[in-house]
Design a protein around this motif. Structure first.
Motif, PDB file in Angstrom:
ATOM      1  N   GLY A 136       1.187  42.456 -46.923  1.00  0.00           N
ATOM      2  CA  GLY A 136       2.234  41.658 -47.248  1.00  0.00           C
ATOM      3  C   GLY A 136       3.127  41.199 -45.621  1.00  0.00           C
ATOM      4  N   SER A 137       2.224  41.228 -44.778  1.00  0.00           N
ATOM      5  CA  SER A 137       2.910  40.775 -43.340  1.00  0.00           C
ATOM      6  C   SER A 137       2.536  39.323 -43.009  1.00  0.00           C
ATOM      7  N   ILE A 138       1.808  38.901 -43.881  1.00  0.00           N
ATOM      8  CA  ILE A 138       1.387  37.430 -43.296  1.00  0.00           C
ATOM      9  C   ILE A 138       1.772  36.328 -44.173  1.00  0.00           C
ATOM     10  N   ILE A 139       2.054  35.168 -44.039  1.00  0.00           N
ATOM     11  CA  ILE A 139       2.441  34.073 -44.758  1.00  0.00           C
ATOM     12  C   ILE A 139       1.453  33.028 -44.386  1.00  0.00           C
ATOM     13  N   GLN A 140       1.284  32.217 -45.112  1.00  0.00           N
ATOM     14  CA  GLN A 140       0.407  30.532 -44.912  1.00  0.00           C
ATOM     15  C   GLN A 140       1.502  29.597 -45.221  1.00  0.00           C
ATOM     16  N   VAL A 141       1.479  28.786 -44.195  1.00  0.00           N
ATOM     17  CA  VAL A 141       2.356  27.469 -44.118  1.00  0.00           C
ATOM     18  C   VAL A 141       1.652  26.258 -44.122  1.00  0.00           C
ATOM     19  N   ASP A 142       1.794  25.358 -44.946  1.00  0.00           N
ATOM     20  CA  ASP A 142       1.119  23.883 -45.123  1.00  0.00           C
ATOM     21  C   ASP A 142       1.918  23.063 -44.022  1.00  0.00           C
ATOM     22  N   GLY A 143       1.106  22.287 -43.147  1.00  0.00           N
ATOM     23  CA  GLY A 143       1.879  21.344 -42.317  1.00  0.00           C
ATOM     24  C   GLY A 143       1.559  21.714 -40.964  1.00  0.00           C
ATOM     25  N   ASN A 144       2.364  20.640 -40.247  1.00  0.00           N
ATOM     26  CA  ASN A 144       2.566  20.838 -38.744  1.00  0.00           C
ATOM     27  C   ASN A 144       3.802  21.539 -38.571  1.00  0.00           C
ATOM     28  N   THR A 145       3.598  22.747 -37.999  1.00  0.00           N
ATOM     29  CA  THR A 145       4.667  23.711 -37.959  1.00  0.00           C
ATOM     30  C   THR A 145       5.324  23.681 -36.521  1.00  0.00           C
ATOM     31  N   THR A 146       6.540  23.900 -36.484  1.00  0.00           N
ATOM     32  CA  THR A 146       7.412  24.292 -35.473  1.00  0.00           C
ATOM     33  C   THR A 146       8.406  25.388 -35.668  1.00  0.00           C
ATOM     34  N   GLU A 147       8.800  26.348 -34.478  1.00  0.00           N
ATOM     35  CA  GLU A 147       9.781  27.292 -34.653  1.00  0.00           C
ATOM     36  C   GLU A 147      10.907  26.921 -33.836  1.00  0.00           C
ATOM     37  N   ILE A 148      12.014  26.962 -34.777  1.00  0.00           N
ATOM     38  CA  ILE A 148      13.313  26.302 -33.943  1.00  0.00           C
ATOM     39  C   ILE A 148      14.547  26.991 -34.504  1.00  0.00           C
ATOM     40  N   ASP A 149      15.451  27.115 -33.783  1.00  0.00           N
ATOM     41  CA  ASP A 149      16.631  27.865 -34.287  1.00  0.00           C
ATOM     42  C   ASP A 149      17.913  26.826 -34.707  1.00  0.00           C
ATOM     43  N   LEU A 150      17.293  26.752 -36.058  1.00  0.00           N
ATOM     44  CA  LEU A 150      18.272  25.378 -36.734  1.00  0.00           C
ATOM     45  C   LEU A 150      19.947  25.824 -36.712  1.00  0.00           C
ATOM     46  N   ASP A 151      20.190  27.179 -37.066  1.00  0.00           N
ATOM     47  CA  ASP A 151      21.417  27.418 -37.290  1.00  0.00           C
ATOM     48  C   ASP A 151      22.324  27.942 -36.126  1.00  0.00           C
ATOM     49  N   ASN A 152      21.529  28.265 -35.005  1.00  0.00           N
ATOM     50  CA  ASN A 152      21.946  28.695 -33.534  1.00  0.00           C
ATOM     51  C   ASN A 152      22.504  30.041 -33.673  1.00  0.00           C
ATOM     52  N   ASP A 153      21.897  30.904 -34.438  1.00  0.00           N
ATOM     53  CA  ASP A 153      22.086  32.376 -34.459  1.00  0.00           C
ATOM     54  C   ASP A 153      21.119  33.292 -33.490  1.00  0.00           C
ATOM     55  N   PRO A 211      17.548   5.139 -43.650  1.00  0.00           N
ATOM     56  CA  PRO A 211      17.514   6.598 -43.421  1.00  0.00           C
ATOM     57  C   PRO A 211      19.053   7.299 -43.030  1.00  0.00           C
ATOM     58  N   LYS A 212      18.906   8.737 -43.478  1.00  0.00           N
ATOM     59  CA  LYS A 212      20.051   9.316 -43.150  1.00  0.00           C
ATOM     60  C   LYS A 212      19.879  10.562 -42.335  1.00  0.00           C
ATOM     61  N   LYS A 213      20.813  10.665 -41.462  1.00  0.00           N
ATOM     62  CA  LYS A 213      20.591  12.106 -40.647  1.00  0.00           C
ATOM     63  C   LYS A 213      21.334  13.164 -41.131  1.00  0.00           C
ATOM     64  N   TYR A 214      20.742  14.498 -40.957  1.00  0.00           N
ATOM     65  CA  TYR A 214      21.443  15.746 -41.311  1.00  0.00           C
ATOM     66  C   TYR A 214      21.216  16.762 -40.345  1.00  0.00           C
ATOM     67  N   MET A 215      21.943  17.519 -40.401  1.00  0.00           N
ATOM     68  CA  MET A 215      21.612  18.860 -39.804  1.00  0.00           C
ATOM     69  C   MET A 215      21.522  20.306 -40.831  1.00  0.00           C
ATOM     70  N   TYR A 216      20.977  21.202 -40.332  1.00  0.00           N
ATOM     71  CA  TYR A 216      20.868  22.391 -41.385  1.00  0.00           C
ATOM     72  C   TYR A 216      22.114  23.501 -40.941  1.00  0.00           C
ATOM     73  N   ASP A 217      22.827  23.952 -41.897  1.00  0.00           N
ATOM     74  CA  ASP A 217      23.700  24.978 -41.659  1.00  0.00           C
ATOM     75  C   ASP A 217      23.848  26.045 -43.057  1.00  0.00           C
ATOM     76  N   LYS A 218      23.063  26.969 -42.807  1.00  0.00           N
ATOM     77  CA  LYS A 218      23.146  28.085 -43.580  1.00  0.00           C
ATOM     78  C   LYS A 218      23.053  27.766 -45.144  1.00  0.00           C
ATOM     79  N   GLY A 219      21.756  27.357 -45.300  1.00  0.00           N
ATOM     80  CA  GLY A 219      21.531  26.677 -46.833  1.00  0.00           C
ATOM     81  C   GLY A 219      22.064  25.380 -47.078  1.00  0.00           C
ATOM     82  N   LEU A 220      22.568  24.746 -46.199  1.00  0.00           N
ATOM     83  CA  LEU A 220      22.895  23.378 -46.531  1.00  0.00           C
ATOM     84  C   LEU A 220      22.670  22.409 -45.710  1.00  0.00           C
ATOM     85  N   LEU A 221      22.381  21.068 -46.006  1.00  0.00           N
ATOM     86  CA  LEU A 221      22.118  20.096 -44.974  1.00  0.00           C
ATOM     87  C   LEU A 221      23.337  19.336 -44.951  1.00  0.00           C
ATOM     88  N   LYS A 222      23.928  19.030 -43.816  1.00  0.00           N
ATOM     89  CA  LYS A 222      25.357  18.274 -43.507  1.00  0.00           C
ATOM     90  C   LYS A 222      25.107  16.963 -42.963  1.00  0.00           C
TER      91      LYS A 222
END
Length: 226
Positions: A136-153, A211-222
């Motif tokens: 239960g310690s491994i997940i598999q993610v499809d696609g090109n991946t990146t690690e990023i702090d989206l919500d600045n926490d 195209p529209k531009k959005y930022m992620y914020d705690k479960g929302l796209l703004k």
């Protein structure tokens, strides 16, 4: 007289629509719990060639190896004198920069990222959270991946994008469970991609050439409106 009134009303609507600033659009995202990878025992006599390996702090070894029976490029873990297989990582003759093993920080946790490609425009990655219970310690993610702090926490999320018409997912941690959101399916978008990593901007299309531009914020796209 009535014609003049209608003309005045149309002019008023036009002026108001042109002068008023559009309100930002906020879109809620739907998340579901991410599936965990089933970890199977690995028999050493099935290893034809070790392509890459890495030893981590707890003494475990992580392997990318070629399977002797089918030639598949698989991932493996050597932990406490036992070997385990996590599944297919990549195809044969993958360029070095498209396959590898990295130590990363995700969700405020230590993780090992094992990544490769399974075909044209089809990348994938496994994330092993080394401090968790092994099964239960491994997940598999499809696609090109990146690690990023989206919500600045101070903790990084995972963003993955798959396909020539981009389909993007966001992976988050909530109450010690990992959840994933398919942006396209969640908000009815034609395509979505993390367009600007530094500014954390997603570019989303609901219709061609707009195209529209959005930022992620705690479960929302703004939506970002200039």
């Amino acid at each position: 007289m009535k014609v003049k009134v209608w003309i005045m009303l149309l002019i008023l609507v036009f002026l108001l629509s042109g002068c008023s600033k559009p309100e930002n659009s906020t879109l809620p995202l739907a998340f579901i719990e991410a599936n965990k990878v089933r970890i199977n025992d690995l028999q050493l006599d099935t290893i034809d060639e070790i392509i890459q390996e890495r030893t981590i702090d707890n003494g475990a070894r992580v392997l990318i190896f070629k399977d002797k029976e089918d030639g598949q490029i698989n991932g493996g873990i050597n932990l406490r004198d036992k070997y385990y297989q996590i599944g297919e990582v990549s195809v044969e003759n993958t360029p070095e920069d498209l396959m590898g093993i990295e130590e990363v920080q995700v969700f405020g946790k230590e993780a090992i990222k094992i990544y490769g490609i399974l075909g044209t425009s089809y990348a994938q990655a496994f994330y092993w959270f080394t401090q968790e219970d092994f099964q239960g310690s491994i997940i598999q993610v499809d696609g090109n991946t990146t690690e990023i702090d989206l919500d600045n926490d101070g903790k990084q999320e995972i963003v993955s994008t798959l396909g020539t018409i981009p389909q993007t997912k966001i992976y988050i941690l909530d109450e010690n469970k990992i959840y994933a959101c398919d942006i396209n399916e969640s908000i009815g978008a034609e395509s979505s991609i993390l367009k600007d990593r530094d500014k954390k901007l997603f570019e989303i299309y609901f219709q061609p050439n707009k195209p529209k531009k959005y930022m992620y914020d705690k479960g929302l796209l703004k939506e970002i409106v200039k």
